[in-house]
Design an enzyme around this catalytic site. Structure first.
Site, PDB file in Angstrom:
ATOM      1  N   GLY A 168       0.817  -1.201   0.000  1.00 58.63           N
ATOM      2  CA  GLY A 168       0.000   0.000   0.000  1.00 58.63           C
ATOM      3  C   GLY A 168       0.845   1.243   0.000  1.00 58.63           C
ATOM      4  O   GLY A 168       2.026   1.188   0.327  1.00 58.63           O
ATOM      5  N   PRO A 169       0.229   2.361  -0.353  1.00 59.63           N
ATOM      6  CA  PRO A 169       0.967   3.617  -0.422  1.00 59.63           C
ATOM      7  C   PRO A 169       1.530   4.033   0.934  1.00 59.63           C
ATOM      8  O   PRO A 169       1.082   3.524   1.968  1.00 59.63           O
ATOM      9  CB  PRO A 169      -0.068   4.630  -0.917  1.00 59.63           C
ATOM     10  CG  PRO A 169      -1.361   3.934  -0.955  1.00 59.63           C
ATOM     11  CD  PRO A 169      -1.171   2.505  -0.711  1.00 59.63           C
ATOM     12  N   GLY A 201       2.297   5.752   4.401  1.00 57.81           N
ATOM     13  CA  GLY A 201       1.478   6.443   5.399  1.00 57.81           C
ATOM     14  C   GLY A 201       0.132   5.807   5.646  1.00 57.81           C
ATOM     15  O   GLY A 201      -0.689   6.344   6.372  1.00 57.81           O
ATOM     16  N   LYS A 223       0.847   0.468   7.390  1.00 61.54           N
ATOM     17  CA  LYS A 223       1.292  -0.919   7.260  1.00 61.54           C
ATOM     18  C   LYS A 223       2.054  -1.361   8.514  1.00 61.54           C
ATOM     19  O   LYS A 223       1.827  -2.441   9.053  1.00 61.54           O
ATOM     20  CB  LYS A 223       2.188  -1.068   6.022  1.00 61.54           C
ATOM     21  CG  LYS A 223       1.475  -0.748   4.729  1.00 61.54           C
ATOM     22  CD  LYS A 223       2.340  -0.991   3.524  1.00 61.54           C
ATOM     23  CE  LYS A 223       3.439   0.039   3.364  1.00 61.54           C
ATOM     24  NZ  LYS A 223       2.947   1.351   2.935  1.00 61.54           N
ATOM     25  N   GLU A 261      -6.372  32.135 -13.107  1.00 61.16           N
ATOM     26  CA  GLU A 261      -7.158  31.307 -12.179  1.00 61.16           C
ATOM     27  C   GLU A 261      -8.643  31.349 -12.530  1.00 61.16           C
ATOM     28  O   GLU A 261      -9.339  30.332 -12.445  1.00 61.16           O
ATOM     29  CB  GLU A 261      -6.951  31.756 -10.728  1.00 61.16           C
ATOM     30  CG  GLU A 261      -5.506  31.733 -10.239  1.00 61.16           C
ATOM     31  CD  GLU A 261      -4.797  30.422 -10.487  1.00 61.16           C
ATOM     32  OE1 GLU A 261      -5.461  29.381 -10.640  1.00 61.16           O
ATOM     33  OE2 GLU A 261      -3.558  30.447 -10.546  1.00 61.16           O
TER      34      GLU A 261
HETATM   35  C1  NHX Z   1       7.939  31.502 -10.753  1.00 62.17           C
HETATM   36  N1  NHX Z   1       5.827  30.700  -9.999  1.00 62.17           N
HETATM   37  O1  NHX Z   1       8.374  30.378 -10.778  1.00 62.17           O
HETATM   38  C2  NHX Z   1       6.690  31.840 -10.033  1.00 62.17           C
HETATM   39  C3  NHX Z   1       6.977  32.274  -8.653  1.00 62.17           C
HETATM   40  C4  NHX Z   1       0.474  31.139 -13.892  1.00 62.17           C
HETATM   41  C5  NHX Z   1      -0.486  32.679 -12.248  1.00 62.17           C
HETATM   42  N2  NHX Z   1       8.570  32.496 -11.365  1.00 62.17           N
HETATM   43  O2  NHX Z   1      -1.194  27.075 -12.651  1.00 62.17           O
HETATM   44  O3  NHX Z   1       2.000  29.869  -9.819  1.00 62.17           O
HETATM   45  O4  NHX Z   1       5.117  30.863 -12.095  1.00 62.17           O
HETATM   46  O5  NHX Z   1      -3.515  27.614 -11.689  1.00 62.17           O
HETATM   47  C6  NHX Z   1       3.043  22.906  -7.959  1.00 62.17           C
HETATM   48  C7  NHX Z   1       1.983  23.765  -8.204  1.00 62.17           C
HETATM   49  C8  NHX Z   1       5.964  25.816 -10.372  1.00 62.17           C
HETATM   50  C9  NHX Z   1       4.301  23.195  -8.454  1.00 62.17           C
HETATM   51  C10 NHX Z   1       2.194  24.922  -8.942  1.00 62.17           C
HETATM   52  C11 NHX Z   1       5.770  24.658  -9.659  1.00 62.17           C
HETATM   53  C12 NHX Z   1       3.668  26.364 -10.138  1.00 62.17           C
HETATM   54  C13 NHX Z   1       0.015  28.041 -10.895  1.00 62.17           C
HETATM   55  C14 NHX Z   1       5.204  27.889 -11.382  1.00 62.17           C
HETATM   56  C15 NHX Z   1      -0.154  30.384 -11.621  1.00 62.17           C
HETATM   57  N3  NHX Z   1      -2.363  27.897 -11.046  1.00 62.17           N
HETATM   58  N4  NHX Z   1       3.130  28.999 -11.514  1.00 62.17           N
HETATM   59  C16 NHX Z   1      -1.207  27.621 -11.606  1.00 62.17           C
HETATM   60  C17 NHX Z   1       2.009  29.390 -10.909  1.00 62.17           C
HETATM   61  C18 NHX Z   1       5.131  30.297 -11.071  1.00 62.17           C
HETATM   62  C19 NHX Z   1       4.929  26.659 -10.628  1.00 62.17           C
HETATM   63  C20 NHX Z   1       4.499  24.352  -9.177  1.00 62.17           C
HETATM   64  C21 NHX Z   1       3.465  25.211  -9.418  1.00 62.17           C
HETATM   65  C22 NHX Z   1       0.389  31.498 -12.431  1.00 62.17           C
HETATM   66  C23 NHX Z   1       0.708  29.158 -11.650  1.00 62.17           C
HETATM   67  C24 NHX Z   1       4.403  29.007 -10.850  1.00 62.17           C
HETATM   68 ZN    ZN Z   2      -2.958  27.179 -13.699  1.00 59.65          ZN
END
Ligand code: NHX
Ligand code: ZN
Length: 696
Positions: free
Chosen positions: A240-241, A243, A246, A464
């Site tokens: 299982g995954p 956490g 197990k 968003e």
């Molecule tokens: C950067 N971050 O890296 C800046 C700080 C397009 C309005 N220069 O899609 O925040 O650009 O709907 C997990 C989740 C990297 C890992 C989100 C790794 C986002 C998020 C890049 C919104 N919302 N992009 C989105 C966003 C960015 C990034 C991630 C992650 C934006 C977008 C991050």
């Molecule tokens: Zn997005």
């Protein structure tokens, strides 16, 4: 942003094992020794340095004696020194100590070096001075310090080191470099009631519990099974995954059966010395056989149990394979009725060597899945017990808000919520604290201080709002909870969904979700006429989905019903793909086409709902967080029933009533015991237990 696992190993019952003669105890004792030694040394060096005036000249001292200034004399023969007390009268004091005589008034001692004790004796008897004491002042303490103490310290050091080493190796007294071949297994013996875990402590996992109860039955009463000619199973694999509990389950087996429990991790077999792994396996089984009936628990067995390579010269790990071979032989080696049952945990059964899984070894696999909504509720109930909550906290709601969470995650949520409430200075943990804790665990820390310009903020809001608009408009997209443009973790903004825990995913689900995920980038392009790098995470997810649809799920137009997924783990594929170059190109084309179609669809939907999208963006810029109610106000009610609604329709009001009943139980003033009792009853009502009947 989708719910995902953060596999944080936080389970209050899981890692509380303590070795006998634990660390804390030994540390206190060694501190005590240290302090005593310091005090002794201190008194030796500084103790007798009370004002003694040293008279440098022996003739001057003789003068003092002859003039009658001296009251008494002590002779220290070994040091060739004399100490004398000056008579307590002003002229004597002034004569001996000079003008600073006031400093010496209390302790009127002087010392002087003498040529030799015999000479001094001769002299003093000639003066007729009677008050003389001869001190045998051989300083035993000093002798001890110089001659014995170094040896004692050395011995103490060795004892300390060897004890510490054996402490690291776990119980059993094995330790030091000479004991590398001994198993590092940690033994929890029968008498240990402190860390005893029973099935009562394991919430949820109803199916796994039932299967594992059978193992307890074997251990408790093997005769019942062997009389009919059956053989006791040798091992069970808990799959299982991370956490999901197990280890907890394995401990509960030992606790219930009341037998010794050897616990070790697969990686404990491996060491820098060659051949150690195999000898540790041998030692472990030897120890276990002595204690039979007992349980051996090997955590993370994939560390040793990974499939052996086919090519002996390349990429194989001899040491690991030797260890595995030894494990296989040991499992075969003893009779099945010797009463040693081996439990092993892994999160990937598919990569294990097939020899481990064949009958007579780990012939049973017990799947420990992520908890469903009911199980999460039970787990919450367990972890909420020590937490002071008020009536705003509803366990059913919490269970619904945490799809995809493991038991460890839930423990983490409860703890985090308590910390958040404490930080705010509350006397109870409230619903909002739990919601904040969930957000924190999924999305990371809120970063309100990030500096964002107005233009950037607008882009984020448009992005968003694009996600929100499309997921509202598509039947199969995940239901939206809220949309935020508050930076959190790596993301600048996020649309929060509550993924439905569906058992089957149809093509429409995949496509609609891809469309909604592309909605952010599409909105940027449609309404701002620009694209940003921020969509990287969205695009990554969409691309992976598209390739999975084509290459794994057989859902594309030109490669229908073909799956190149490999569940056997024997991926000798690594370098060679299981398909031709032509197919590879085709897969690329198909994935590209799927993503392209969905992107166009997203743009079309956004253009159709441009006005709604604009209102949402404005609302987002104004409030930073908007909820599904706000979306409903803009777009009207969603015409589709969610999976949850469907389930409620299906099960009628019975479930709702049951849920409401348990809600009452959760109020803080109701006794926890009654609560647990009630829970167990509900559980057995839900799932009629047909195995139990057959056994009785
Ligand atoms: C950067 N971050 O890296 C800046 C700080 C397009 C309005 N220069 O899609 O925040 O650009 O709907 C997990 C989740 C990297 C890992 C989100 C790794 C986002 C998020 C890049 C919104 N919302 N992009 C989105 C966003 C960015 C990034 C991630 C992650 C934006 C977008 C991050
Ligand atoms: Zn997005």
């Amino acid at each position: 942003m989708e719910q995902k696992n953060s596999n944080s190993p936080v389970n209050p019952n899981q890692n509380t094992s303590q070795k006998p003669g634990g660390k804390g105890n030994r540390f206190n004792v060694s501190w005590l020794y240290g302090i005593i030694i310091m005090i002794l040394l201190g008194t030796y060096f500084f103790g007798d340095q009370v004002a003694i005036k040293n008279i440098n000249s022996y003739p001057a001292f003789r003068q003092f004696v002859e003039k009658g200034y001296i009251e008494s004399i002590e002779v220290y023969a070994s040091k060739n020194q004399v100490q004398a007390v000056v008579e307590d009268s002003l002229p004597s004091l002034k004569a001996v100590f000079g003008e600073s005589y006031k400093n010496f008034e209390k302790d009127r001692r002087i010392s002087v070096n003498i040529p030799s004790a015999e000479k001094f004796e001769e002299y003093i008897s000639s003066t007729g001075f009677a008050n003389v004491a001869y001190k045998d002042d051989r300083n035993y303490f000093e002798i001890f310090l110089v001659s014995v103490l170094p040896f004692l310290l050395l011995i103490a050091f060795f004892v300390f080191m060897s004890r510490r080493m054996s402490g690291q190796m776990g119980g059993g007294g094995a330790g030091g470099i000479f004991n590398v071949g001994k198993s590092k297994a940690q033994l929890f013996d029968k008498g240990n009631t402190v860390n005893k875990v029973t099935f009562k402590d394991v919430a949820g996992l109803a199916g796994a519990k039932q299967e594992i109860e059978e193992i307890v039955a074997f251990l408790k009463n093997p005769g019942k099974y062997t009389e009919l000619g059956g053989k006791i199973p040798k091992g069970a694999l808990l799959v299982g995954p991370p956490g999901t509990g197990k280890t907890l389950l394995a401990k509960a087996v030992a606790g219930e059966a009341d037998v010794p429990f050897f616990s070790m991790s697969g990686s404990d077999f491996v060491e820098m010395f060659v051949g150690v792994g195999a000898s540790r396996v041998r030692d472990l089984f030897r120890q276990a056989k002595e204690k039979a009936p007992c349980i051996i628990f090997i955590d993370e067995i994939d560390a040793v149990g990974r499939a052996r390579g086919k090519n002996p010269n390349m990429g194989s790990n001899d040491e690991r394979e030797n260890t595995l071979n030894q494990l296989l032989t040991e499992m075969d080696g003893f009779g099945s009725n010797s009463g040693v049952i081996i439990l092993a945990a892994t999160n990937r059964a598919d990569i294990l060597d097939k020899a481990l899984l064949r009958a007579g070894r780990f012939d049973r696999q017990i799947h420990v899945d992520l908890p469903d909504v009911h199980e999460r509720k039970q787990i919450f109930n367990v972890h909420l017990r020590p937490i002071k909550i008020n009536e705003t906290v509803d366990v059913n709601f919490l269970a619904k808000q945490t799809p995809g969470f493991s038991g460890a995650d839930i423990a983490n949520v409860c703890n985090e919520a308590a910390l958040i409430a404490a930080r705010k200075g509350k006397s109870f943990v409230e619903k909002q604290d739990f919601l904040d804790a969930v957000d924190r665990i999924i999305g990371g820390l809120e970063k309100k201080t990030k500096i964002i310009t107005q233009t950037e903020k607008k882009s984020i809001a448009f992005h968003e709002a694009g996600h929100a608009t499309i997921s509202w408009m598509l039947e199969h997209a995940n239901p939206l909870v809220k949309v935020t443009i508050v930076p959190r973790g790596e993301a600048l903004g996020a649309a929060w969904y509550l993924p439905e825990e569906r058992q089957l995913t149809i093509r429409e689900h995949l496509l609609d979700e891809m469309c909604a995920t592309l909605g952010g980038r599409a909105a940027e392009e449609v309404f701002l006429n620009q694209v940003s790098t921020g969509a990287i995470n969205d695009l990554e997810r969409v691309t992976k989905r598209a390739y999975a649809m084509v290459a794994y799920f057989g859902m594309s137009e030109h490669l229908p019903n073909l799956s190149y997924y490999d569940s056997t783990g024997h991926s000798d594929y690594g370098f060679t793909k299981p398909y031709s170059e032509k197919t590879a190109e085709l897969i690329d084309m198909e994935a590209k086409q799927i993503v392209g179609e969905q992107y166009e669809r997203a743009k079309a939907i956004l253009l159709q709902n441009a006005e709604g999208h604009a209102r949402l963006s404005a609302l987002l810029l104004e409030r930073e967080v908007i909820f599904s109610e706000d979306l409903e106000a803009v777009f009207g009610k969603r015409p589709w029933a969610s999976r949850h609604d469907e389930l409620i329709l299906q099960n009628g009001e019975a479930e709702e009533a049951a849920l409401a009943g348990e809600m009452r139980q959760q109020l803080p003033d109701s006794p926890a015991e009654g609560n647990a009792e009630e829970e167990r009853k509900n559980e057995s009502d839900d799932k009629p237990d047909d195995h139990g009947k057959a056994e009785a």
